[in-house]
Design an enzyme around this catalytic site. Structure first.
Site, mmCIF file in Angstrom:
data_model
loop_
_atom_site.group_PDB
_atom_site.id
_atom_site.type_symbol
_atom_site.label_atom_id
_atom_site.label_comp_id
_atom_site.label_asym_id
_atom_site.label_seq_id
_atom_site.Cartn_x
_atom_site.Cartn_y
_atom_site.Cartn_z
ATOM 1 N N HIS A 194 14.224 -23.591 8.880
ATOM 2 C CA HIS A 194 14.225 -22.279 8.219
ATOM 3 C C HIS A 194 15.636 -21.854 7.851
ATOM 4 O O HIS A 194 16.615 -22.174 8.530
ATOM 5 C CB HIS A 194 13.519 -21.214 9.065
ATOM 6 C CG HIS A 194 14.232 -20.765 10.301
ATOM 7 N ND1 HIS A 194 15.169 -19.757 10.294
ATOM 8 C CD2 HIS A 194 14.127 -21.154 11.596
ATOM 9 C CE1 HIS A 194 15.614 -19.545 11.525
ATOM 10 N NE2 HIS A 194 15.003 -20.396 12.339
ATOM 11 N N ASP A 221 21.374 -20.864 14.431
ATOM 12 C CA ASP A 221 19.928 -20.704 14.257
ATOM 13 C C ASP A 221 19.677 -20.141 12.850
ATOM 14 O O ASP A 221 19.849 -18.941 12.649
ATOM 15 C CB ASP A 221 19.391 -19.762 15.331
ATOM 16 C CG ASP A 221 17.920 -19.442 15.188
ATOM 17 O OD1 ASP A 221 17.202 -20.201 14.520
ATOM 18 O OD2 ASP A 221 17.499 -18.403 15.743
ATOM 19 N N GLU A 225 11.428 -17.001 8.758
ATOM 20 C CA GLU A 225 10.956 -17.411 10.081
ATOM 21 C C GLU A 225 11.179 -16.315 11.109
ATOM 22 O O GLU A 225 10.332 -16.090 11.987
ATOM 23 C CB GLU A 225 11.693 -18.692 10.510
ATOM 24 C CG GLU A 225 11.161 -19.331 11.789
ATOM 25 C CD GLU A 225 11.847 -18.849 13.059
ATOM 26 O OE1 GLU A 225 11.404 -19.218 14.157
ATOM 27 O OE2 GLU A 225 12.838 -18.091 12.964
ATOM 28 N N GLU A 226 12.313 -15.632 11.000
ATOM 29 C CA GLU A 226 12.707 -14.661 12.019
ATOM 30 C C GLU A 226 11.828 -13.411 12.037
ATOM 31 O O GLU A 226 11.923 -12.608 12.962
ATOM 32 C CB GLU A 226 14.171 -14.254 11.825
ATOM 33 C CG GLU A 226 15.183 -15.391 11.948
ATOM 34 C CD GLU A 226 15.338 -15.917 13.368
ATOM 35 O OE1 GLU A 226 14.654 -15.405 14.269
ATOM 36 O OE2 GLU A 226 16.129 -16.850 13.561
ATOM 37 N N ASP A 286 14.404 -26.918 14.648
ATOM 38 C CA ASP A 286 14.879 -25.560 14.942
ATOM 39 C C ASP A 286 15.791 -25.616 16.165
ATOM 40 O O ASP A 286 15.861 -26.629 16.865
ATOM 41 C CB ASP A 286 13.703 -24.612 15.194
ATOM 42 C CG ASP A 286 14.034 -23.153 14.893
ATOM 43 O OD1 ASP A 286 15.237 -22.815 14.765
ATOM 44 O OD2 ASP A 286 13.092 -22.347 14.804
ATOM 45 N N HIS A 318 20.532 -15.487 19.165
ATOM 46 C CA HIS A 318 20.470 -14.274 18.353
ATOM 47 C C HIS A 318 21.691 -13.389 18.569
ATOM 48 O O HIS A 318 21.583 -12.173 18.721
ATOM 49 C CB HIS A 318 19.172 -13.507 18.620
ATOM 50 C CG HIS A 318 17.971 -14.174 18.006
ATOM 51 N ND1 HIS A 318 16.711 -13.652 18.106
ATOM 52 C CD2 HIS A 318 17.853 -15.315 17.289
ATOM 53 C CE1 HIS A 318 15.855 -14.452 17.465
ATOM 54 N NE2 HIS A 318 16.541 -15.470 16.965
#
Length: 363
Positions: A67, A177, A210-211, A233, A325
């Site tokens: 992603h 990410d 995706e998030e 991922d 994150h």
């Protein structure tokens, strides 16, 4: 895998702003690169990128996806003095926003923080709620902000370049990410374009959003309709002092992670026994260190991919990252190199996969 090239490409791609629903600049940069190594490249209306490369022998249609979006915010409101209120898109944590440098639709900004001299004792021990935070872009009025091209819905993301530690195997920055896996996918295509002696067709997918709910992957998988899929991922790990006793034994530097279970009871994935067997078999054959994981608190696009159409036989190869994150996500280049070897072998040896049926073979 060319580790130094991977690092240089990641620095470039991770630096581009691409929050959920605003991935267009990332997709454009990746599309330009994929066009040099793929037979076909397309981008759909949602923003998903599709790159296709054909092998020299008949075989399955294999989808390999990563992603493109990073966590971030959008502008929710602009006040008369030019300060911005924001709303999260993805897993942004308030405590990690305070005092940070941010990119607001291409403009420099900072997330405001009340001067320590003015804070009460209670305020010093409290994290402001998202609704209390604001972004300063150096403007003095709503009109000036508008003239900058910033409006309600404009993206906000961290400014945090990818860098190496003294230990040059470790990298740190924003959007590890999942720009790292976008670059891994690009490197796979670069190698396949030089050696097409594999069976079938590989469709590389760079999925959006995706998030915020695995949205792009759902659309992309329906569109591709693959015989087999692998999702790439990064995932959280627990090898730091604040998490080492969490019961989640995944660490950076120990090889790629194969999630036997990911996500909760409703939205997640239980990797099928035949795919688990396939991935671990090739890992052992290639002497690739790997980690099996049960990760109920995190998921990947695989949760959406495997449920499309009549169901898709699919698995995930993931990579541990510290400080998930955050603007300082940390990963180990050696994990990506090991995971790449596993991915490449699986993709290029489809003619020798054997029976991937669900029912066990007769004794």
């Amino acid at each position: 895998m060319n580790t130094e090239l991977f690092y240089e490409q990641l620095k470039e791609i991770a630096a581009i702003q691409g929050t959920p629903g605003q991935e267009m600049h990332v997709v454009k940069a990746l599309a330009d690169r994929f066009r040099m190594v793929a037979d076909e490249v397309e981008v759909d209306h949602m923003g998903n990128l599709y790159a296709v490369i054909e092998g020299t022998k008949p075989g399955p249609k294999m989808m390999v996806s990563a992603h493109s979006d990073e966590i971030g915010c959008v502008v929710r409101d602009i006040d008369d003095r030019g300060f911005l209120k924001v709303e999260r898109t993805g897993g942004v944590i308030e405590s990690l926003l305070i005092g940070r440098k941010v990119n607001v639709n291409g403009h420099f900004g900072v997330v405001g923080v009340k001067a320590g001299h003015l804070q009460t004792a209670e305020e010093r021990g409290k994290v402001p709620a998202m609704g209390e935070l604001y972004v300063d872009v150096g403007a003095v009025s709503r009109e000036e902000v508008t003239e900058m091209g910033i409006e309600v819905g404009s993206p906000v993301s961290y400014i945090s370049a990818i860098e190496k530690f003294t230990n040059e195997n470790l990298i740190c920055g924003k959007a590890v990410d999942n720009r790292s896996c976008c670059v891994l996918l690009l490197q796979l295509f670069e190698e396949l374009s030089r050696n097409r002696h594999f069976a079938g067709t590989v469709v590389g997918v760079v999925a959006v959003q995706e998030e915020v709910g695995l949205r792009g992957a759902k659309v992309a998988t329906y569109n591709v309709n693959p015989d087999f899929a692998i999702v790439l991922d990064t995932i959280p790990c627990a090898d730091t002092p604040d998490s080492v006793n969490s019961g989640y034994p995944v660490a950076i530097g120990n090889g790629p992670v194969i999630p036997a279970l990911a996500g909760g009871a409703v939205r997640g994935n239980l990797m099928s026994p035949q795919v688990k067997k396939l991935l671990t078999r090739y890992a052992k054959e290639q002497d690739v260190p790997y980690q099996m994981a049960v990760m109920s608190g995190a998921t990947t696009d695989l949760a959406a991919v495997h449920l499309e159409r009549e169901g898709v036989l699919a698995g995930a190869i993931t990579f541990a990252r510290r400080y998930s994150h955050s603007p300082v996500e940390v990963a180990d280049l050696r994990d990506f190199e090991a995971g790449y070897r596993l991915l490449k072998r699986v993709v290029t040896d489809a003619e020798n996969w054997g029976d991937l049926g669900f029912l066990p073979e007769e004794a």
